[in-house]
Design a protein around this motif. Structure first.
Motif, PDB file in Angstrom:
ATOM      1  N   TRP A 102       3.313  -1.318   2.906  1.00  0.00           N
ATOM      2  CA  TRP A 102       2.491  -0.321   3.604  1.00  0.00           C
ATOM      3  C   TRP A 102       3.229   0.205   4.839  1.00  0.00           C
ATOM      4  O   TRP A 102       3.295   1.420   5.062  1.00  0.00           O
ATOM      5  CB  TRP A 102       1.150  -0.923   4.022  1.00  0.00           C
ATOM      6  CG  TRP A 102       0.250   0.072   4.700  1.00  0.00           C
ATOM      7  CD1 TRP A 102      -0.668   0.892   4.112  1.00  0.00           C
ATOM      8  CD2 TRP A 102       0.213   0.382   6.107  1.00  0.00           C
ATOM      9  NE1 TRP A 102      -1.282   1.683   5.059  1.00  0.00           N
ATOM     10  CE2 TRP A 102      -0.760   1.399   6.286  1.00  0.00           C
ATOM     11  CE3 TRP A 102       0.899  -0.095   7.221  1.00  0.00           C
ATOM     12  CZ2 TRP A 102      -1.055   1.933   7.539  1.00  0.00           C
ATOM     13  CZ3 TRP A 102       0.612   0.439   8.474  1.00  0.00           C
ATOM     14  CH2 TRP A 102      -0.363   1.443   8.625  1.00  0.00           C
ATOM     15  N   MET A 141      -0.391   5.751  -0.987  1.00  0.00           N
ATOM     16  CA  MET A 141      -0.862   5.184   0.273  1.00  0.00           C
ATOM     17  C   MET A 141      -2.305   4.704   0.157  1.00  0.00           C
ATOM     18  O   MET A 141      -2.683   3.688   0.748  1.00  0.00           O
ATOM     19  CB  MET A 141      -0.734   6.211   1.401  1.00  0.00           C
ATOM     20  CG  MET A 141       0.696   6.450   1.863  1.00  0.00           C
ATOM     21  SD  MET A 141       1.520   4.937   2.450  1.00  0.00           S
ATOM     22  CE  MET A 141       0.595   4.575   3.950  1.00  0.00           C
ATOM     23  N   LEU A 146      -2.196   1.357  -1.330  1.00  0.00           N
ATOM     24  CA  LEU A 146      -1.704   0.368  -0.368  1.00  0.00           C
ATOM     25  C   LEU A 146      -2.758   0.050   0.693  1.00  0.00           C
ATOM     26  O   LEU A 146      -2.881  -1.105   1.129  1.00  0.00           O
ATOM     27  CB  LEU A 146      -0.424   0.875   0.297  1.00  0.00           C
ATOM     28  CG  LEU A 146       0.819   0.912  -0.598  1.00  0.00           C
ATOM     29  CD1 LEU A 146       1.982   1.565   0.136  1.00  0.00           C
ATOM     30  CD2 LEU A 146       1.201  -0.501  -1.050  1.00  0.00           C
ATOM     31  N   TYR A 147      -3.506   1.068   1.109  1.00  0.00           N
ATOM     32  CA  TYR A 147      -4.610   0.814   2.042  1.00  0.00           C
ATOM     33  C   TYR A 147      -5.620  -0.147   1.416  1.00  0.00           C
ATOM     34  O   TYR A 147      -6.104  -1.080   2.061  1.00  0.00           O
ATOM     35  CB  TYR A 147      -5.316   2.122   2.411  1.00  0.00           C
ATOM     36  CG  TYR A 147      -4.843   2.720   3.706  1.00  0.00           C
ATOM     37  CD1 TYR A 147      -5.173   2.144   4.926  1.00  0.00           C
ATOM     38  CD2 TYR A 147      -4.063   3.875   3.721  1.00  0.00           C
ATOM     39  CE1 TYR A 147      -4.746   2.692   6.123  1.00  0.00           C
ATOM     40  CE2 TYR A 147      -3.624   4.436   4.912  1.00  0.00           C
ATOM     41  CZ  TYR A 147      -3.969   3.838   6.108  1.00  0.00           C
ATOM     42  OH  TYR A 147      -3.540   4.377   7.287  1.00  0.00           O
ATOM     43  N   LEU A 184      -4.329  -3.551   1.585  1.00  0.00           N
ATOM     44  CA  LEU A 184      -4.534  -4.164   2.901  1.00  0.00           C
ATOM     45  C   LEU A 184      -5.929  -4.772   2.999  1.00  0.00           C
ATOM     46  O   LEU A 184      -6.104  -5.904   3.469  1.00  0.00           O
ATOM     47  CB  LEU A 184      -4.364  -3.121   4.013  1.00  0.00           C
ATOM     48  CG  LEU A 184      -2.959  -2.645   4.358  1.00  0.00           C
ATOM     49  CD1 LEU A 184      -3.032  -1.577   5.453  1.00  0.00           C
ATOM     50  CD2 LEU A 184      -2.071  -3.801   4.822  1.00  0.00           C
ATOM     51  N   TYR A 236      -5.686  -1.191   8.753  1.00  0.00           N
ATOM     52  CA  TYR A 236      -6.543  -0.361   7.899  1.00  0.00           C
ATOM     53  C   TYR A 236      -7.282   0.692   8.727  1.00  0.00           C
ATOM     54  O   TYR A 236      -7.218   1.878   8.436  1.00  0.00           O
ATOM     55  CB  TYR A 236      -7.543  -1.240   7.148  1.00  0.00           C
ATOM     56  CG  TYR A 236      -8.288  -0.497   6.068  1.00  0.00           C
ATOM     57  CD1 TYR A 236      -7.789  -0.446   4.771  1.00  0.00           C
ATOM     58  CD2 TYR A 236      -9.492   0.153   6.340  1.00  0.00           C
ATOM     59  CE1 TYR A 236      -8.460   0.243   3.774  1.00  0.00           C
ATOM     60  CE2 TYR A 236     -10.169   0.840   5.358  1.00  0.00           C
ATOM     61  CZ  TYR A 236      -9.651   0.887   4.069  1.00  0.00           C
ATOM     62  OH  TYR A 236     -10.322   1.580   3.096  1.00  0.00           O
TER      63      TYR A 236
END
Length: 228
Positions: A21, A47, A50-51, A54, A84
């Motif tokens: 990230w 992204m 990936l968020y 997280l 985040y």
């Protein structure tokens, strides 16, 4: 020793998601992209995923499954929720365990009898506070001093917002809306590990998660049974 190896693997997976990230964020903030380039929109979904990673990692931390070291586990959870959207980890921790204890009841912070949009708004309002919005606005305006606003919006703001929809749809709405006949008041995705991972890190296997909350996301697929 086997337990230590499992703990190390969980920590390595968590750190890998965080590092990917961070690396993606740094690179995309420097990218002189064109809105005509389809790769730019692919990067948005990259992204977003990936968020979600997280948050799922923070979720594992809430269940103590990132590592057996409680202090490190908490640090990982705090780091992931901060990256985040500066969420207070302890608040999420309390509410999430309240969800597991009171699933599908009035005491469940994740439950609502409203439709999709109303439930989503209620879901977000449970976790988002005004001070977070103010702090994120401050961070955004500070980052604008060095980073193009287009990059910030496309690769930082939009992916995080899309991720909340991804988490809500696959982790709350799909499994918990409607009537249920099982003890966890939850349904589950059909057995397809690729789709389950891409959609929400196996979180769509939601009945299995409630049945085995001690398992990290990357082991959840192993519990998937034909019967659910």
């Amino acid at each position: 020793m086997p337990g230590n190896n499992k703990s190390s693997k969980g920590l390595l997976i968590a750190l890998t998601i965080i590092c990917i990230w961070l690396l993606s964020f740094v690179l995309l903030m420097q990218w002189h992209f064109s809105f005509k380039n389809p790769l730019a929109y692919l990067a948005v979904f990259w992204m977003m995923h990936l968020y979600t990673g997280l948050f799922i990692t923070a979720h594992d931390a809430m269940h103590g499954t990132v590592t057996h070291d409680k202090k490190v586990n908490t640090i990982i959870g705090q780091l992931c929720t901060a990256l985040y959207a500066v969420f207070p980890y302890q608040k999420l921790y309390i509410k999430h365990h309240k969800h597991h204890k009171n699933v599908h009841t009035d005491d469940d912070p994740d439950f609502s009898e409203k439709g999709f949009l109303g439930w989503y708004v209620k879901f977000i309002s449970e976790y988002l506070s005004w001070w977070q919005i103010v702090l994120m606005a401050i961070i955004y305006n500070l980052l604008k001093l060095w980073i193009s606003e287009a990059n910030l919006l496309l690769f930082w703001v939009f992916p995080s917002l899309l991720s909340t929809l991804q988490l809500f749809y696959f982790g709350t709405w799909l499994p918990h809306h409607g009537e249920h006949t099982n003890k966890h008041f939850s349904r589950t995705q059909s057995k397809n590990h690729f789709v389950a991972f891409i959609s929400c890190y196996f979180f769509g296997y939601h009945y299995e998660h409630h049945e085995t909350p001690h398992l990290p996301w990357w082991k959840l697929w192993k519990t998937k049974s034909v019967g659910h």
